[in-house]
Write a protein that holds these residues in place. Structure first.
Motif, short mmCIF file in Angstrom:
data_model
loop_
_atom_site.label_atom_id
_atom_site.label_comp_id
_atom_site.label_asym_id
_atom_site.label_seq_id
_atom_site.Cartn_x
_atom_site.Cartn_y
_atom_site.Cartn_z
N UNK A 68 0.88 -1.19 0.06
CA UNK A 68 -0.15 -0.07 -0.01
C UNK A 68 0.80 1.25 -0.01
N UNK A 69 1.88 1.05 0.84
CA UNK A 69 2.94 2.41 0.88
C UNK A 69 3.18 3.04 -0.46
N UNK A 70 3.88 2.09 -1.29
CA UNK A 70 4.45 2.64 -2.98
C UNK A 70 2.91 2.94 -3.67
N UNK A 71 1.98 2.41 -3.34
CA UNK A 71 0.64 2.76 -4.24
C UNK A 71 0.15 4.01 -3.69
N UNK A 72 0.37 4.29 -2.53
CA UNK A 72 0.10 5.52 -1.91
C UNK A 72 1.07 6.84 -2.53
N UNK A 73 2.04 6.37 -2.76
CA UNK A 73 2.89 7.30 -3.05
C UNK A 73 2.65 7.92 -4.64
N UNK A 74 2.19 6.66 -5.29
CA UNK A 74 1.96 6.80 -6.88
C UNK A 74 0.55 7.72 -7.02
N UNK A 75 -0.26 7.44 -6.31
CA UNK A 75 -1.69 8.13 -6.33
C UNK A 75 -1.48 9.51 -5.85
N UNK A 76 -0.75 9.67 -4.84
CA UNK A 76 -0.62 11.07 -3.97
C UNK A 76 -1.56 11.16 -2.96
N UNK A 77 -1.01 11.70 -1.83
CA UNK A 77 -1.59 11.82 -0.62
C UNK A 77 -2.76 12.86 -0.78
N UNK A 78 -2.60 13.89 -1.69
CA UNK A 78 -4.07 14.83 -1.98
C UNK A 78 -5.30 14.09 -2.54
N UNK A 79 -5.11 13.31 -3.48
CA UNK A 79 -6.19 12.34 -3.79
C UNK A 79 -6.55 11.59 -3.12
N UNK A 80 -5.79 10.81 -2.37
CA UNK A 80 -6.08 9.76 -1.44
C UNK A 80 -7.00 10.42 -0.52
N UNK A 81 -6.65 11.72 0.17
CA UNK A 81 -7.33 12.14 1.36
C UNK A 81 -8.88 12.79 0.70
#
Length: 313
Positions: free
Chosen positions: A42-55
């Motif tokens: 999940x960590x690398x995927x979160x960096x790929x998507x971006x924290x802004x979009x995830x939030x």
């Protein structure tokens, strides 16, 4: 001297509190383990998507949870046991942690036992849990049937067969059909049949809340898909339809906690018709994290409200 007739209710209340504490500890631990055990992916995927979009994808999930709770509450009221919104949320959100334990029975059991503390008969709350599950699946699969063929890329050719199950889904949420199915289940379990059947108006209202819930879940997925590189609004039907199909598939696969594995496979396959498999995998992983965090957050809020309520009584 206290009246002996008052003692059994106190004992039942004590047992109910211990059940609640035990369930919450075990289910919350399973939810945390669910997140931590998958963090390497999940960590690398979160960096790929971006924290802004995830939030940004989190508020639609919260809204979907509220709409899902209101659908469950409406069904409960339709069977003669209305609850205040806060009390209904306390039962619903706490019980959702049961998804992170193997098998779907824990969510049902938690809803039955927690609702019992609010003077809802076990048979009624069990029937409402079954009704809510059937309604959620029927509406979710119905949305997938309507939207997926109009999705981006190759979705029309790949998902045409979903149209074949539309009449079955429509029949599944008819009050006469659902009442017959629940009473058949009660007969198998050697329980008395329902004394109050769900009404068409109640099922329609609950269906409306469930449609809103699924659409908000799909919006959550759409935000992540756009962040993963998809362009334009043409991806919206695929994101909403693909998410609902994948989530329903996870619910139907009972042995997997929270549908893990099945849901990710189905969503990744749907999204791969419009974005790269690597981007689809990143969306799947970040979505899984967002849903788990929201489940635990809303359960924690309900626990806080429960503690405040018990301390004030």
């Amino acid at each position: 001297m206290a009246d002996p007739s008052e003692r059994p209710p106190k004992r039942r209340r004590g047992l109910g509190i211990w059940f609640k504490i035990g369930f919450l500890v075990v289910a919350a631990a399973a939810g945390v383990w669910y997140v931590v055990a998958n963090w390497d992916e999940t960590g690398p995927a979160l960096r790929q998507i971006g924290w802004g979009a995830a939030l940004a994808s989190v508020p639609p999930v919260v809204g979907a949870g509220i709409a899902g709770m209101l659908a469950w509450r409406r069904l409960l009221a339709d069977l003669g046991h209305p609850l205040p919104v806060v009390a209904a949320g306390r039962v619903f959100y706490t019980s959702q942690l049961g998804k992170y334990l193997p098998g779907s029975v824990w969510t049902f059991l938690a809803q039955v036992e927690l609702a019992k503390q609010l003077k809802v008969p076990r048979a009624v709350s069990f029937a409402v849990s079954v009704l809510a599950l059937v309604l959620s699946l029927a509406v979710g699969l119905g949305i997938a049937v309507v939207l997926l063929p109009f999705g981006a890329g190759d979705a029309l050719r790949q998902f045409w067969w979903l149209w074949l199950i539309l009449p079955v889904l429509a029949a599944a949420i008819h009050p006469a059909v659902t009442t017959w199915g629940i009473n058949l289940l009660f007969r198998i379990l050697r329980r008395p049949p329902l004394t109050v059947r769900p009404s068409g108006r109640g099922m329609l209202a609950a269906s409306g809340w469930q449609v809103l819930s699924w659409c908000l879940m799909g919006l959550h997925c759409f935000i992540l898909v756009r962040a993963a590189g998809a362009e334009g609004w043409s991806i919206l039907p695929l994101a909403v339809g693909g998410f609902t199909l994948a989530y329903c598939a996870g619910v139907l696969f009972v042995p997997a906690p929270a549908g893990v594995g099945v849901r990710e496979l189905a969503l990744g396959a749907a999204l791969a018709t419009a974005i790269s498999p690597q981007a689809a995998a990143a969306v799947v992983l970040v979505s899984r994290l967002a849903l788990a965090v929201v489940d635990m957050g809303m359960a924690a809020l309900s626990i806080h409200r429960t503690r405040h309520h018990e301390e004030s009584t």
